[in-house]
Design an enzyme around this catalytic site. Sequence first.
Site, mmCIF file in Angstrom:
data_model
loop_
_atom_site.group_PDB
_atom_site.id
_atom_site.type_symbol
_atom_site.label_atom_id
_atom_site.label_comp_id
_atom_site.label_asym_id
_atom_site.label_seq_id
_atom_site.Cartn_x
_atom_site.Cartn_y
_atom_site.Cartn_z
ATOM 1 N N ILE A 100 6.419 12.661 -22.305
ATOM 2 C CA ILE A 100 5.446 11.775 -21.653
ATOM 3 C C ILE A 100 4.532 12.575 -20.712
ATOM 4 C CG2 ILE A 100 5.184 9.769 -20.132
ATOM 5 C CD1 ILE A 100 7.971 8.843 -21.276
ATOM 6 N N CYS A 103 5.789 6.952 -13.038
ATOM 7 C CA CYS A 103 6.168 6.118 -14.195
ATOM 8 C C CYS A 103 7.480 6.645 -14.765
ATOM 9 C CB CYS A 103 5.100 6.186 -15.284
ATOM 10 S SG CYS A 103 3.621 5.273 -14.904
ATOM 11 N N SER A 104 8.281 7.341 -13.926
ATOM 12 C CA SER A 104 9.554 7.868 -14.455
ATOM 13 C C SER A 104 10.682 6.913 -14.078
ATOM 14 C CB SER A 104 9.784 9.295 -13.965
ATOM 15 O OG SER A 104 9.874 9.371 -12.554
ATOM 16 N N ARG A 105 11.332 7.166 -12.954
ATOM 17 C CA ARG A 105 12.337 6.245 -12.427
ATOM 18 C C ARG A 105 12.144 6.179 -10.915
ATOM 19 N NH1 ARG A 105 12.806 4.439 -16.747
ATOM 20 N NH2 ARG A 105 14.622 4.378 -18.119
ATOM 21 N N ASP A 149 4.987 2.353 -11.141
ATOM 22 C CA ASP A 149 5.485 1.442 -12.185
ATOM 23 C C ASP A 149 6.968 1.173 -11.964
ATOM 24 O OD1 ASP A 149 5.389 0.082 -14.795
ATOM 25 O OD2 ASP A 149 6.567 1.778 -15.539
ATOM 26 N N GLU A 192 14.914 -1.523 -8.065
ATOM 27 C CA GLU A 192 14.328 -2.593 -8.879
ATOM 28 C C GLU A 192 15.272 -3.776 -8.965
ATOM 29 O OE1 GLU A 192 12.544 -1.325 -12.632
ATOM 30 O OE2 GLU A 192 11.804 0.445 -11.605
ATOM 31 N N HIS A 226 7.313 -2.173 -13.848
ATOM 32 C CA HIS A 226 7.978 -1.383 -14.909
ATOM 33 C C HIS A 226 7.479 -1.791 -16.307
ATOM 34 C CE1 HIS A 226 11.916 1.037 -15.739
ATOM 35 N NE2 HIS A 226 11.009 1.273 -16.674
ATOM 36 N N ILE A 227 6.161 -1.661 -16.488
ATOM 37 C CA ILE A 227 5.549 -2.077 -17.759
ATOM 38 C C ILE A 227 4.990 -0.907 -18.555
ATOM 39 C CG2 ILE A 227 4.975 -4.446 -17.055
ATOM 40 C CD1 ILE A 227 2.061 -3.355 -16.517
ATOM 41 N N ALA A 228 5.369 0.311 -18.184
ATOM 42 C CA ALA A 228 4.711 1.462 -18.812
ATOM 43 C C ALA A 228 4.877 1.491 -20.330
ATOM 44 C CB ALA A 228 5.201 2.766 -18.190
#
Length: 386
Positions: free
Chosen positions: A176, A271-273, A297, A302, A320-322
């Site tokens: 990614i 956009c990882s964690r 993201d 979460e 979290h929609i990546a």
Amino acid sequence: MAKPVSVDVWNPNGKYRVVSTKPMPGTRWINLLIEQDCRLEICTQKKTILSVEEIIALIGDRCDGVIGQLTEDWGETLFAALSRAGGKAFSNMAVGYNNVDVEAANKYGIAVGNTPGVLTETTAELAAALSLAAARRIVEADGFMRAGLYDGWLPNLFVGNLLKGQTVGVIGAGRIGSAYARMMVEGFKMNLIYFDLYQSTRLEKFVTAYGQFLKANGEQPVTWKRASSMDEVLVEADLISLHPVLDKTTYHLVNKERLSKMKKEAILINCSRGPVVDEVALVEHLRENPMFRVGLDVFEDEPYMKPGLADMKNAVVVPHIASASKWTREGMATLAALNVLGKIKQYPIWHDPNKVEPFLDENSPPPAACPSIVNAKALNLPVSKL
Ligand SMILES: NC(=O)C1=CN([C@@H]2O[C@H](COP(=O)(O)OP(=O)(O)OC[C@H]3O[C@@H](n4cnc5c(N)ncnc54)[C@H](O)[C@@H]3O)[C@@H](O)[C@H]2O)C=CC1
Ligand SMILES: O=C(O)C(=O)CO
């Protein structure tokens, strides 16, 4: 005794019992399972994150395999329950599997699947979208319009950052991270600096070739650099995007001290964690540096955000929609189902988990293989010769 959990049942007389802890997009994954003699039970409980107890109730006394989600805690307890029920296969509907204790799965001889090969571009595109949204203050400006505050063009209204000619920094230039780097270099003519434990030769070659193309056309060539430390990226880059896996070594990789090394007007994308960033330190940094911006993201706890984050105008936040494009999510569902089915049928492991097109072709049956099993070596599973 745990309360019964509501399910939809497909092909009730199927020989193998497969459970999916969530409804997933598309129907191909359902058809592939039921055509291969599986009784499929899809959990329809109106609760987003299932507890370990609820998943144990879903597994029941007899279960051959489970398709699960990244929100679930797949540790010793669940693998023991799946093993007691005769199960040999679990697949996350995700490429990341930090929610899975692979050692515990190994102990019970349970294969753990994930879904690379369909998320890379979609996830990188969201990182690019967040980069632009943060650089050009799109969310703030949208809110301003909707609030009826716009009363005419002004020279200083929502002035943001130009990306062209600036430096994009990528931490974790795997699938990614490399795709994102390519998008930002090619799309916005940014120079690249990256940090990864491994060299990304393909990415370097791409930037070199694109730089040569620009030069041949009389333009300023783009450049690349592999940093020898993460801090070098933080100090030099104008826009930094995080794409490592989450493990013990990357927990709070971006902390207070590292944030202070970044430029005051830098942009940080994650956009990882969530736990890769110390979110409390980030909120403080955003408060103290109004020109610093983030696009997030993912979040440390979460579905929650740390106190104060929601009030920060210099933060763009999405849930979290990546990987949330239709093609990708349907592909993830198909790959997760085929990981479980393949193990049940004792198929070998696909030779390249990143090249999964044959599994996605709607017009022909998928190869008799498991697309991606992360503990294949530990379990000594054979590799497909196809
Ligand atoms: N927000 C979302 O919806 C999504 C998030 N992800 C997350 O993105 C992660 C990366 O996915 P891929 O690119 O497919 O994985 P990948 O395995 O291809 O790339 C990860 C890279 O991180 C590097 N790395 C590991 N530790 C590092 C460190 N300490 N410093 C710098 N680099 C380090 C690895 O060497 C590797 O090149 C996944 O594990 C997942 O957690 C993935 C898909 C969607
Ligand atoms: O695949 C992953 O790791 C995700 O985060 C889901 O998009």
